[in-house]
Scaffold this motif. Structure first.
Motif, PDB file in Angstrom:
ATOM      1  N   UNK A   1      35.243  15.656 -12.501  1.00  0.00           N
ATOM      2  CA  UNK A   1      34.491  16.780 -13.069  1.00  0.00           C
ATOM      3  C   UNK A   1      34.601  16.721 -14.587  1.00  0.00           C
ATOM      4  N   UNK A   2      33.475  16.543 -15.289  1.00  0.00           N
ATOM      5  CA  UNK A   2      33.534  16.453 -16.759  1.00  0.00           C
ATOM      6  C   UNK A   2      34.197  17.702 -17.350  1.00  0.00           C
ATOM      7  N   UNK A   3      35.127  17.525 -18.261  1.00  0.00           N
ATOM      8  CA  UNK A   3      35.861  18.684 -18.781  1.00  0.00           C
ATOM      9  C   UNK A   3      34.925  19.669 -19.485  1.00  0.00           C
ATOM     10  N   UNK A   4      33.896  19.127 -20.153  1.00  0.00           N
ATOM     11  CA  UNK A   4      33.005  20.035 -20.900  1.00  0.00           C
ATOM     12  C   UNK A   4      32.167  20.916 -19.978  1.00  0.00           C
ATOM     13  N   UNK A   5      31.998  20.489 -18.713  1.00  0.00           N
ATOM     14  CA  UNK A   5      31.102  21.225 -17.798  1.00  0.00           C
ATOM     15  C   UNK A   5      31.714  22.533 -17.340  1.00  0.00           C
ATOM     16  N   UNK A   6      33.026  22.621 -17.397  1.00  0.00           N
ATOM     17  CA  UNK A   6      33.763  23.798 -16.918  1.00  0.00           C
ATOM     18  C   UNK A   6      33.228  24.281 -15.559  1.00  0.00           C
ATOM     19  N   UNK A   7      33.016  23.324 -14.666  1.00  0.00           N
ATOM     20  CA  UNK A   7      32.523  23.719 -13.346  1.00  0.00           C
ATOM     21  C   UNK A   7      33.688  24.153 -12.467  1.00  0.00           C
ATOM     22  N   UNK A   8      33.350  24.921 -11.454  1.00  0.00           N
ATOM     23  CA  UNK A   8      34.390  25.375 -10.536  1.00  0.00           C
ATOM     24  C   UNK A   8      34.767  24.225  -9.601  1.00  0.00           C
ATOM     25  N   UNK A   9      35.925  24.362  -8.976  1.00  0.00           N
ATOM     26  CA  UNK A   9      36.343  23.349  -7.995  1.00  0.00           C
ATOM     27  C   UNK A   9      35.320  23.281  -6.860  1.00  0.00           C
ATOM     28  N   UNK A  10      34.795  24.451  -6.463  1.00  0.00           N
ATOM     29  CA  UNK A  10      33.787  24.471  -5.399  1.00  0.00           C
ATOM     30  C   UNK A  10      32.561  23.665  -5.802  1.00  0.00           C
ATOM     31  N   UNK A  11      32.040  23.915  -6.997  1.00  0.00           N
ATOM     32  CA  UNK A  11      30.851  23.195  -7.433  1.00  0.00           C
ATOM     33  C   UNK A  11      31.079  21.695  -7.454  1.00  0.00           C
ATOM     34  N   UNK A  12      32.241  21.293  -7.956  1.00  0.00           N
ATOM     35  CA  UNK A  12      32.542  19.861  -8.010  1.00  0.00           C
ATOM     36  C   UNK A  12      32.621  19.286  -6.599  1.00  0.00           C
ATOM     37  N   UNK A  13      33.326  19.992  -5.726  1.00  0.00           N
ATOM     38  CA  UNK A  13      33.519  19.483  -4.365  1.00  0.00           C
ATOM     39  C   UNK A  13      32.190  19.394  -3.606  1.00  0.00           C
ATOM     40  N   UNK A  14      31.294  20.354  -3.860  1.00  0.00           N
ATOM     41  CA  UNK A  14      30.006  20.361  -3.145  1.00  0.00           C
ATOM     42  C   UNK A  14      29.165  19.130  -3.476  1.00  0.00           C
ATOM     43  N   UNK A  15      29.414  18.519  -4.621  1.00  0.00           N
ATOM     44  CA  UNK A  15      28.621  17.335  -4.972  1.00  0.00           C
ATOM     45  C   UNK A  15      28.928  16.149  -4.069  1.00  0.00           C
ATOM     46  N   UNK A  16      30.145  16.139  -3.513  1.00  0.00           N
ATOM     47  CA  UNK A  16      30.488  15.013  -2.636  1.00  0.00           C
ATOM     48  C   UNK A  16      30.639  15.423  -1.176  1.00  0.00           C
ATOM     49  N   UNK A  17      30.812  16.715  -0.911  1.00  0.00           N
ATOM     50  CA  UNK A  17      30.935  17.209   0.475  1.00  0.00           C
ATOM     51  C   UNK A  17      30.104  18.487   0.612  1.00  0.00           C
ATOM     52  N   UNK A  18      28.861  18.398   1.070  1.00  0.00           N
ATOM     53  CA  UNK A  18      28.036  19.609   1.167  1.00  0.00           C
ATOM     54  C   UNK A  18      28.546  20.628   2.174  1.00  0.00           C
ATOM     55  N   UNK A  19      29.519  20.232   3.023  1.00  0.00           N
ATOM     56  CA  UNK A  19      30.015  21.177   4.026  1.00  0.00           C
ATOM     57  C   UNK A  19      31.202  21.999   3.538  1.00  0.00           C
ATOM     58  N   UNK A  20      31.543  21.923   2.256  1.00  0.00           N
ATOM     59  CA  UNK A  20      32.638  22.759   1.748  1.00  0.00           C
ATOM     60  C   UNK A  20      32.232  24.224   1.935  1.00  0.00           C
TER      61      UNK A  20
END
Ligand code: FES
Length: 401
Positions: free
Chosen positions: A325-344
């Motif tokens: 997860x790019x540090x500048x994006x300040x995305x949530x763990x959920x958002x990051x995880x959803x990019x690789x596992x849509x079933x989160x």
């Protein structure tokens, strides 16, 4: 809380296609939707009164492009099962101003339609009962005959506004049926009589339990005979209600459900009156933070190898994976995880429902909002992944524990 209750309230969330059995109009801008649950899925859709389901479908966005929409709605009926092993889930959907899903559902949804329905979740449930176990857990063992239960008598008060009545009516029906000495005071706030959801059902409940259910309708834009029942519930009115209209002494559990401001006012007022927080259950419609709209999850983040990244490792359904997860994006763990596992699992994406809960195993995070986790869960290291952002280079979370 018993193990069984924890299991029911924290079961792994999973979506299944369910067919709409009936759509019933409650008010001009609210419907009740009944989903049929086939026998083979009934075990995954049992629930405790007060829990909710997330609904998922694809609707066109402002540009006409298909867009996945998820919204969570409280279940409005006590659990029922049928002789063939099937069951049902009923939710109430009130049209929100500008709400894509609720507007579509109120206009278009009909019997025979199929939606993705998440297995019931949520901790807005009674924890009152013998030996610390939940009366409502007993109800789960006798779903069609709650009146036969010998739950411990209790004194309960609920303060609900608008569609906040949805989980509260299911809780009230269940607790009143569970013991012939139980008393329930319900304050229900609306703008006008035409906005009152479940008006007939509430009147029927009052007829069934005339001395044990006290029902107080407060209307903000309509004159009622009693001045106390007219106008917005502000601090002054709440104090007056607590001092005169409702039994506020020796209450076993308080249930608060409505918009952020009302729930917060009630929590603060009860705390100031010496009510211990463990006697207060609450559920919010939204975070009340317009800058954090619900459903804003899974947005794309462009990864660039030249950028600094956090490494987020997560375990879900026994499978462990990681995502940068790019540090500048300040995305949530959920958002990051959803990019690789849509079933989160997630539902509200606003820190309200608790569906995205996971345990922080290594690393550190900062959590923006939390209206779902209780202190003992925080102490054990649980976080809401939709609200958590890494503050260490590597973070590991586990959705399975
Ligand atoms: S998805 Fe609802 S709290 Fe995170």
């Amino acid at each position: 809380m018993t193990t069984e209750t924890q299991t029911a309230s924290r079961r792994r969330a999973s979506f299944h296609n369910l067919t709409v059995a009936e759509v019933r109009r409650l008010t001009d801008d609210a419907i009740e939707v009944t989903f049929g649950v086939p026998a083979e899925l009934a075990g995954q859709y049992d629930y405790l009164p007060g829990q909710y389901v997330a609904l998922r479908t694809t609707l066109p966005d402002d540009n006409g492009e298909p867009h996945e929409v998820r919204r969570s709605y409280s279940i409005c009926a006590e659990p029922r099962s049928f002789e063939d092993g099937s069951s049902e889930i009923r939710v109430a959907i009130k049209k929100d101003l500008g709400g894509i899903f609720s507007t579509w559902a109120n206009a278009e949804l009909k019997a025979g339609d199929v939606l993705d329905v998440m297995s019931p979740q949520g901790a807005f449930i009674s924890r009152h009962g013998k030996d610390g176990s939940s009366v409502q857990h007993n109800v789960m063992n006798s779903m069609n005959h709650p009146e036969e239960l010998a739950g411990e008598p209790g004194s309960f008060v609920a303060i609900a506004a608008g569609s906040g009545i949805t989980p509260v009516i299911a809780i009230a029906r269940t607790l009143l049926a569970a013991n012939p000495e139980t008393r329930f005071d319900l304050v229900y706030a609306n703008k006008a009589a035409m906005d009152v959801m479940f008006l007939e059902e509430l009147a029927d409940l009052k007829d069934k339990y005339p001395s044990r259910l006290a029902l107080h309708h407060v209307l903000s834009r309509e004159q009622r005979i009693a001045p106390l029942m007219t106008g917005r519930i502000d601090s002054e009115k709440l104090q007056a209600l607590l001092s005169s209209a409702i039994r506020s002494e020796d209450v076993d559990e308080w249930f608060l459900c409505g918009p952020f401001e009302l729930v917060q006012l009630c929590r603060d007022t009860l705390a100031a009156r010496g009510v211990e927080p463990e006697h207060v259950r609450f559920e919010l419609f939204t975070t009340g933070r317009p800058d954090r709209p619900e459903g804003n999850a899974g947005r794309p983040v462009v990864e660039d190898e030249s950028q600094d990244t956090f490494k987020i490792t997560f375990t879900l359904d026994g499978l462990t994976g990681d995502v940068a997860s790019p540090t500048h994006a300040r995305e949530s763990i959920l958002n990051a995880a959803l990019r690789v596992r849509p079933d989160v699992p997630f539902a509200c994406a606003g820190g309200v429902c608790g569906t995205c809960r996971a345990k922080l195993i290594t690393g550190t995070v900062t959590m923006d909002e939390n209206y779902a986790l209780e202190q003992d869960e925080l102490d054990k290291g649980y976080v809401l992944t939709c609200q958590s952002h890494p503050t260490s280079e590597e973070v590991t979370v586990d959705f399975d524990v």
